[in-house]
Design a protein around this motif. Structure first.
Motif, PDB file in Angstrom:
ATOM      1  N   LEU A 180      -5.401  -0.713  -4.034  1.00 27.19           N
ATOM      2  CA  LEU A 180      -6.474  -0.119  -3.241  1.00 27.19           C
ATOM      3  C   LEU A 180      -7.550  -1.126  -2.855  1.00 27.19           C
ATOM      4  O   LEU A 180      -8.181  -0.995  -1.804  1.00 27.19           O
ATOM      5  CB  LEU A 180      -7.100   1.046  -4.025  1.00 27.19           C
ATOM      6  CG  LEU A 180      -6.134   2.176  -4.397  1.00 27.19           C
ATOM      7  CD1 LEU A 180      -6.844   3.233  -5.228  1.00 27.19           C
ATOM      8  CD2 LEU A 180      -5.523   2.796  -3.145  1.00 27.19           C
ATOM      9  N   THR A 181      -7.770  -2.138  -3.667  1.00 31.41           N
ATOM     10  CA  THR A 181      -8.832  -3.112  -3.398  1.00 31.41           C
ATOM     11  C   THR A 181      -8.466  -4.069  -2.275  1.00 31.41           C
ATOM     12  O   THR A 181      -9.278  -4.351  -1.387  1.00 31.41           O
ATOM     13  CB  THR A 181      -9.156  -3.921  -4.663  1.00 31.41           C
ATOM     14  OG1 THR A 181      -9.502  -3.020  -5.716  1.00 31.41           O
ATOM     15  CG2 THR A 181     -10.312  -4.883  -4.412  1.00 31.41           C
ATOM     16  N   THR A 182      -7.231  -4.566  -2.299  1.00 33.76           N
ATOM     17  CA  THR A 182      -6.813  -5.579  -1.321  1.00 33.76           C
ATOM     18  C   THR A 182      -5.946  -5.024  -0.203  1.00 33.76           C
ATOM     19  O   THR A 182      -5.776  -5.671   0.831  1.00 33.76           O
ATOM     20  CB  THR A 182      -6.028  -6.696  -2.025  1.00 33.76           C
ATOM     21  OG1 THR A 182      -4.848  -6.128  -2.623  1.00 33.76           O
ATOM     22  CG2 THR A 182      -6.877  -7.354  -3.104  1.00 33.76           C
ATOM     23  N   GLY A 183      -5.368  -3.836  -0.416  1.00 33.05           N
ATOM     24  CA  GLY A 183      -4.479  -3.269   0.587  1.00 33.05           C
ATOM     25  C   GLY A 183      -3.065  -3.813   0.530  1.00 33.05           C
ATOM     26  O   GLY A 183      -2.222  -3.478   1.371  1.00 33.05           O
ATOM     27  N   ILE A 184      -2.778  -4.644  -0.453  1.00 33.90           N
ATOM     28  CA  ILE A 184      -1.436  -5.207  -0.604  1.00 33.90           C
ATOM     29  C   ILE A 184      -0.452  -4.096  -0.973  1.00 33.90           C
ATOM     30  O   ILE A 184      -0.743  -3.259  -1.830  1.00 33.90           O
ATOM     31  CB  ILE A 184      -1.422  -6.306  -1.679  1.00 33.90           C
ATOM     32  CG1 ILE A 184      -2.326  -7.466  -1.257  1.00 33.90           C
ATOM     33  CG2 ILE A 184      -0.005  -6.803  -1.930  1.00 33.90           C
ATOM     34  CD1 ILE A 184      -2.468  -8.534  -2.317  1.00 33.90           C
TER      35      ILE A 184
END
Length: 211
Positions: free
Chosen positions: A93-97
């Motif tokens: 959720l933080t990086t979208g990876i």
């Protein structure tokens, strides 16, 4: 580099008293010796910058930071695989990876695989970010422009000027402005005109507009 030389190198060190050993090397190191690339070159002073890059293995990823989504598998495996939502898409959720795991018919196993793959990608991104930040810091330090300590100190504080120049060259041995100022130091302060000429030649080779 295009001429076969090494501009940067990343080393991994492990063992007892690693921190104290590394601490003794951090900073700017002067290496004196003939260039293996340019054997006929008179310049023998080279500067190497050594700094620590945080290990990407230290990155912590909480399960609450990951969104898991079940999806139908595709590819080989027959009708059973395609009908059951056993594949897992994991999103940090933080990086979208995002990664997808559909290796197994077990949703639980695919979730485990997705987590492991996602962790690898997050660590790779973190390491790349660390490298970029370090390089940015070095480039900021290497800019020999008006207001830089080397120019402000020279010729009033020769020792401080040389320290700033050494630091700049440790990150980029081909910084034309730095090489020019070093040439001035050797010519104007040390009266070593042969070495000064070498620095000016290096500066011209790096950027003909620098001199």
């Amino acid at each position: 580099d295009e001429n076969g030389s090494v501009e940067t190198a990343l080393l991994s060190i492990d063992g007892e008293q690693t921190l104290s050993f590394v601490a003794s090397w951090i900073g700017t190191i002067q290496w004196i010796g003939e260039s293996e690339i340019r054997k006929d070159h008179k310049r023998k002073n080279w500067f190497i910058g050594i700094f620590v890059v945080e290990s990407a293995d230290n990155v912590e990823v909480k399960d609450t930071d990951i969104s898991y989504q079940a999806m139908r598998s595709s590819g080989a495996g027959g009708q059973h695989v395609n009908k059951v939502s056993s594949a897992i898409r994991a999103t940090h959720l933080t990086t979208g990876i995002q990664v997808v795991a559909m290796d197994s018919r077990s949703q639980h196993q695919n979730k485990k695989l997705a987590y492991e793959r996602l962790l690898v990608k997050i660590r790779e991104k973190h390491l790349e970010s660390l490298k970029t930040n370090e390089l940015t810091q070095w480039k900021n330090q290497m800019q020999i422009e008006r207001g830089n300590p080397a120019l402000d100190a020279y010729p009033y504080n020769l020792e401080e000027a040389i320290e700033s120049l050494d630091y700049a060259l440790s990150g980029d041995n081909n910084n034309a402005a730095t090489l020019c100022l070093y040439g001035r130091v050797y010519a104007e302060q040390l009266q070593d005109y042969a070495t000064a000429k070498t620095y000016f030649q290096d500066a011209l080779a790096a950027d003909i507009k620098a001199v």
